[in-house]
Design an enzyme around this catalytic site. Structure first.
Site, short mmCIF file in Angstrom:
data_model
loop_
_atom_site.label_atom_id
_atom_site.label_comp_id
_atom_site.label_asym_id
_atom_site.label_seq_id
_atom_site.Cartn_x
_atom_site.Cartn_y
_atom_site.Cartn_z
N SER A 42 37.01 33.30 37.32
CA SER A 42 38.30 33.99 37.50
C SER A 42 38.11 34.98 38.64
O SER A 42 38.08 36.18 38.47
CB SER A 42 38.74 34.68 36.20
OG SER A 42 38.01 35.83 35.94
N HIS A 146 37.61 31.03 31.27
CA HIS A 146 36.23 30.79 30.85
C HIS A 146 36.10 29.77 29.73
O HIS A 146 34.99 29.43 29.31
CB HIS A 146 35.56 32.11 30.42
CG HIS A 146 35.39 33.06 31.56
ND1 HIS A 146 35.08 34.40 31.39
CD2 HIS A 146 35.49 32.88 32.90
CE1 HIS A 146 35.00 34.98 32.57
NE2 HIS A 146 35.25 34.09 33.50
N GLN A 154 41.16 37.01 28.48
CA GLN A 154 39.90 36.36 28.87
C GLN A 154 38.69 36.81 28.05
O GLN A 154 37.83 36.02 27.70
CB GLN A 154 39.65 36.63 30.35
CG GLN A 154 38.39 35.99 30.91
CD GLN A 154 38.24 36.27 32.39
OE1 GLN A 154 38.94 35.67 33.21
NE2 GLN A 154 37.36 37.18 32.76
N GLU A 155 38.61 38.12 27.74
CA GLU A 155 37.40 38.61 27.07
C GLU A 155 37.72 39.69 26.05
O GLU A 155 38.43 40.65 26.36
CB GLU A 155 36.43 39.22 28.10
CG GLU A 155 35.96 38.22 29.14
CD GLU A 155 35.24 38.86 30.33
OE1 GLU A 155 34.71 39.98 30.19
OE2 GLU A 155 35.25 38.23 31.40
N GLU A 196 30.54 32.47 29.10
CA GLU A 196 29.67 33.65 28.98
C GLU A 196 29.04 33.77 27.60
O GLU A 196 28.49 34.82 27.24
CB GLU A 196 30.49 34.92 29.29
CG GLU A 196 30.99 34.94 30.72
CD GLU A 196 31.84 36.17 31.03
OE1 GLU A 196 32.19 36.92 30.11
OE2 GLU A 196 32.13 36.36 32.22
N ASP A 232 38.85 42.31 28.68
CA ASP A 232 39.16 41.97 30.06
C ASP A 232 40.37 41.03 29.99
O ASP A 232 40.23 39.87 29.58
CB ASP A 232 37.98 41.28 30.76
CG ASP A 232 38.31 40.92 32.21
OD1 ASP A 232 39.45 41.22 32.65
OD2 ASP A 232 37.45 40.34 32.90
N GLU A 275 40.09 46.06 31.09
CA GLU A 275 39.85 45.64 32.47
C GLU A 275 41.01 44.75 32.95
O GLU A 275 41.50 43.90 32.18
CB GLU A 275 38.53 44.85 32.49
CG GLU A 275 38.13 44.30 33.86
CD GLU A 275 36.82 43.51 33.74
OE1 GLU A 275 35.94 43.90 32.93
OE2 GLU A 275 36.69 42.49 34.43
N ASP A 302 38.81 45.16 38.27
CA ASP A 302 37.85 44.14 38.71
C ASP A 302 38.46 43.38 39.88
O ASP A 302 38.16 43.68 41.04
CB ASP A 302 37.53 43.21 37.52
CG ASP A 302 36.74 41.98 37.91
OD1 ASP A 302 36.19 41.95 39.03
OD2 ASP A 302 36.65 41.02 37.11
N LYS A 327 30.48 44.13 40.93
CA LYS A 327 29.83 42.82 40.98
C LYS A 327 29.27 42.66 42.39
O LYS A 327 30.06 42.46 43.34
CB LYS A 327 30.85 41.72 40.70
CG LYS A 327 31.41 41.68 39.28
CD LYS A 327 32.61 40.74 39.23
CE LYS A 327 33.03 40.39 37.81
NZ LYS A 327 34.33 39.68 37.79
N SER A 354 28.49 44.57 36.52
CA SER A 354 28.87 43.35 35.78
C SER A 354 28.20 42.07 36.25
O SER A 354 27.94 41.88 37.45
CB SER A 354 30.39 43.17 35.90
OG SER A 354 30.81 41.95 35.34
N HIS A 355 27.97 41.21 35.28
CA HIS A 355 27.58 39.82 35.52
C HIS A 355 28.80 39.02 36.01
O HIS A 355 29.90 39.56 36.12
CB HIS A 355 27.05 39.19 34.23
CG HIS A 355 28.08 39.04 33.13
ND1 HIS A 355 27.87 38.30 32.00
CD2 HIS A 355 29.36 39.56 32.98
CE1 HIS A 355 28.95 38.34 31.22
NE2 HIS A 355 29.85 39.10 31.79
N SER A 357 30.72 34.96 35.33
CA SER A 357 30.73 33.93 34.29
C SER A 357 29.67 32.86 34.57
O SER A 357 29.08 32.31 33.64
CB SER A 357 32.12 33.32 34.15
OG SER A 357 32.64 32.97 35.41
N LYS A 378 28.43 45.24 31.93
CA LYS A 378 29.07 44.13 31.21
C LYS A 378 28.26 42.89 31.49
O LYS A 378 28.21 42.42 32.62
CB LYS A 378 30.51 43.97 31.71
CG LYS A 378 31.28 42.91 30.93
CD LYS A 378 32.74 42.84 31.33
CE LYS A 378 32.97 41.88 32.47
NZ LYS A 378 34.36 41.39 32.56
C1 PEP Z 1 32.93 38.29 34.63
C2 PEP Z 1 34.17 37.91 34.90
O1 PEP Z 1 34.47 36.62 35.14
P1 PEP Z 1 34.22 35.83 36.49
O2 PEP Z 1 32.77 35.96 36.82
O3 PEP Z 1 34.64 34.43 36.15
O4 PEP Z 1 35.09 36.49 37.53
C3 PEP Z 1 35.29 38.86 34.96
O5 PEP Z 1 36.43 38.47 35.23
O6 PEP Z 1 35.07 40.05 34.74
MG MG Z 2 37.17 40.71 35.02
#
Ligand code: PEP
Ligand code: MG
Length: 401
Positions: A42, A146, A154-155, A196, A232, A275, A302, A327, A354-355, A357, A378
Site C-alpha cells: 500500500s 495486505h 488495513q491494520e 505482515e 493503520d 495512521e 505515512d 520508512k 516502520s517495516h 509489508s 511498527k
Molecule cells: C507497512 C505498511 O504497508 P506497506 O509496506 O504495504 O506500505 C503501511 O502502510 O504502513
Molecule cells: Mg501505513
C-alpha cells in the site's frame, strides 16, 4: 579505514516471495555490511521509486558503484548518501531505484559500524544511545492491501504502551496475536494471515474491533501493564478521488463522515494510535481530525508524509498530524530518514520507525529506532522477517548485538 573497496549487489527473496535488492559493502580494513531493501504494497503516491530488482541493480552498478568504490568512506554516512543521490540524479531515485539506494545506504552503515566494532545503533546515534527503546506496534488483525477478503481497515495494531521493558512489550504483542487466534476460534472463524503476519479473517471492521479490544483487555489483565491498540487505516487506499468518498465494504463515507467516524473510534476504543486516517492529499482533513482528537491519540502520517521533509514541513505548517511514520525505503537513504526524524522531533512530532509489508531478515530499523530515540516502532508481531527486528531490539536491550 572505512574507504569502500567493493559494493556487491544481488537479488534475494523478500517475505512475499518477490525479488528484492541485497547489498554488501566492503571496506579497506576488512569491514563488512549487508542489508536488503523492503517493499511496500500500500505504497504512497509520493514515495521514492522502487524499480524491479534486476533493473535497480544494473542501474546502481553503472551509476552508483563507481562513485562509491575507492571514493567514499562507509563511516561517513552523509557522504555515502550524497554519492547515492548524485549517482541517481533525480528527486525520487527513479534512476538507480530506491531499493538499490536504501540497500547500499544501510549496508554502508553496517560496514562503518563493523570497522568501529560498535553496534549499529551506536554508530548511527552515538554513545549516549541505547537506554531508551521504542514501543513496538504489532499488527494482529489486518486486511486492506495486505490480505484479500479481510477487514477494510488495513491494520489493527497492539500497542503495549505501559510495558516496563521492550522485551515485555514484544511478548505482550505476541500474546495479543495469540489471543486474537483464540477468540477467532471461539467464534468459529477460520482464517489465514496477511502479508505482515496479522490474522486476516473475513469479518467486518466492527467485529475486528470487538475481537481486538477483547484480546487487548485479556492480555492487559495477564501482564499487569497498559496495553492499548491502534490502527493503520491506510485511508488513501479506501479513498475514491472521483466521488470524494471513502469506500468501505458496507457503505461510503464522505470526508466529514470519515473524520467523525475516526474521532468516534478514538473515543470508543481509546485508540492510542491512528495512521493515515485520511487520503494522502488531504492535509486539511488531517488537520481537522488532529484538531479534534490530537490531544488524545497519535495521528500519524505515512502515505501523507512518505518520510519526506518537504511534505513534513507542509504538514507541520498546517497542523496536519502529530507523528510521522519513518520508512527508509520511502525516501531512499538513512540520512534522509534521520533528517525526517530530527525535523519531526524539533516540531513536537513523534516518530514511528516502520517495516514494510514485504520484508527481509534485515534488522536495520531496530537500530535506527534506538539510534534516534524514536518513541515507536511498527514491525509486526510474529513471523520471521518481523521477529528479526523485534528480537534485535531485545538483543540491543540485553547489550548483545
Ligand atoms: C507497512 C505498511 O504497508 P506497506 O509496506 O504495504 O506500505 C503501511 O502502510 O504502513
Ligand atoms: Mg501505513
Amino acid at each position: 579505514m572505512t574507504l569502500i573497496t567493493d559494493v556487491r549487489l544481488r537479488r534475494v527473496l523478500d517475505s512475499r516471495g518477490n525479488p528484492t535488492v541485497e547489498a554488501d559493502v566492503l571496506t579497506e580494513s576488512g569491514g563488512f555490511g549487508r542489508a536488503a531493501a523492503p517493499s511496500g504494497a500500500s505504497t504512497g503516491e509520493y514515495e521514492a521509486v522502487e524499480r524491479p530488482a534486476g533493473e535497480a541493480i544494473a542501474a546502481a552498478r553503472e551509476h552508483a558503484v563507481p562513485r562509491l568504490v575507492g571514493e567514499v568512506y562507509a563511516g561517513n554516512q552523509r557522504d555515502v548518501d550524497a554519492a547515492l543521490r548524485a549517482a541517481d540524479g533525480t528527486d525520487d531515485f527513479s534512476e538507480i531505484g530506491a531499493n538499490s539506494a536504501v540497500a547500499i545506504s544501510m549496508a554502508a552503515a553496517k560496514a562503518g559500524a563493523d570497522v568501529l566494532g560498535a553496534p549499529l545503533f551506536q554508530h548511527l546515534g552515538g554513545t549516549f544511545r541505547g537506554d531508551n527503546f521504542p514501543i513496538p506496534l504489532g499488527n494482529v488483525v489486518g486486511g486492506g492491501e495486505h490480505a484479500a477478503d479481510a477487514t477494510d481497515i488495513q491494520e489493527f495494531l497492539a500497542a503495549p504502551v505501559g510495558a516496563p521493558s521492550v522485551a515485555d512489550a514484544v511478548f505482550a504483542n505476541a500474546a495479543v496475536h495469540g489471543t486474537v487466534a483464540d477468540l477467532l476460534e471461539e467464534r468459529d472463524i477460520a482464517c489465514g494471515k496477511g502479508d505482515e503476519g496479522a490474522w486476516a479473517p473475513s469479518i467486518d471492521d466492527g467485529e475486528a474491533f470487538e475481537i481486538v479490544a477483547e484480546a487487548v483487555s485479556r492480555v492487559q489483565d495477564e501482564v499487569g501493564f497498559n496495553v492499548g491498540f491502534g490502527l493503520d487505516v491506510a485511508g488513501a487506499e479506501l479513498y475514491d478521488a472521483d466521488s470524494g468518498t471513502y469506500e468501505y465494504s458496507d457503505r461510503s463515507r464522505d470526508t466529514e463522515e470519515q473524520i467523525a467516524y475516526i474521532a468516534d473510534l478514538v473515543e470508543e476504543y481509546d485508540l492510542v494510535y491512528v495512521e493515515d486516517p485520511l487520503d494522502e492529499d488531504d492535509y486539511d482533513a488531517f488537520a481537522d481530525l488532529t484538531d479534534e482528537v490530537g490531544d488524545q491519540t497519535l495521528i500519524c502520517g505515512d502515505d501523507l508524509f512518505v518520510t519526506n521533509t518537504d511534505r513534513l514541513v507542509e504538514g507541520i505548517d498546517r497542523g496536519a498530524a502529530n507523528s510521522i511514520l519513518i520508512k527508509p525505503n520511502q525516501i531512499g537513504t538513512l540520512s534522509d530518514a534521520v533528517d525526517a526524524i530530527e525535523l519531526a522531533r524539533r516540531n513536537g512530532y513523534d516518530s514511528v520507525v516502520s517495516h514494510r509489508s514485504g520484508e527481509t531478515e534485515d534488522a536495520t530499523i531496530a537500530h535506527l529506532a534506538v539510534a534516534t530515540d524514536a518513541p515507536y516502532i511498527k514491525t509486526g508481531a510474529v513471523g520471521g522477517e518481523r521477529t528479526a527486528k523485534l528480537n534485535e531490539l531485545i538483543r540491543i536491550a540485553d547489550d548483545a548485538t
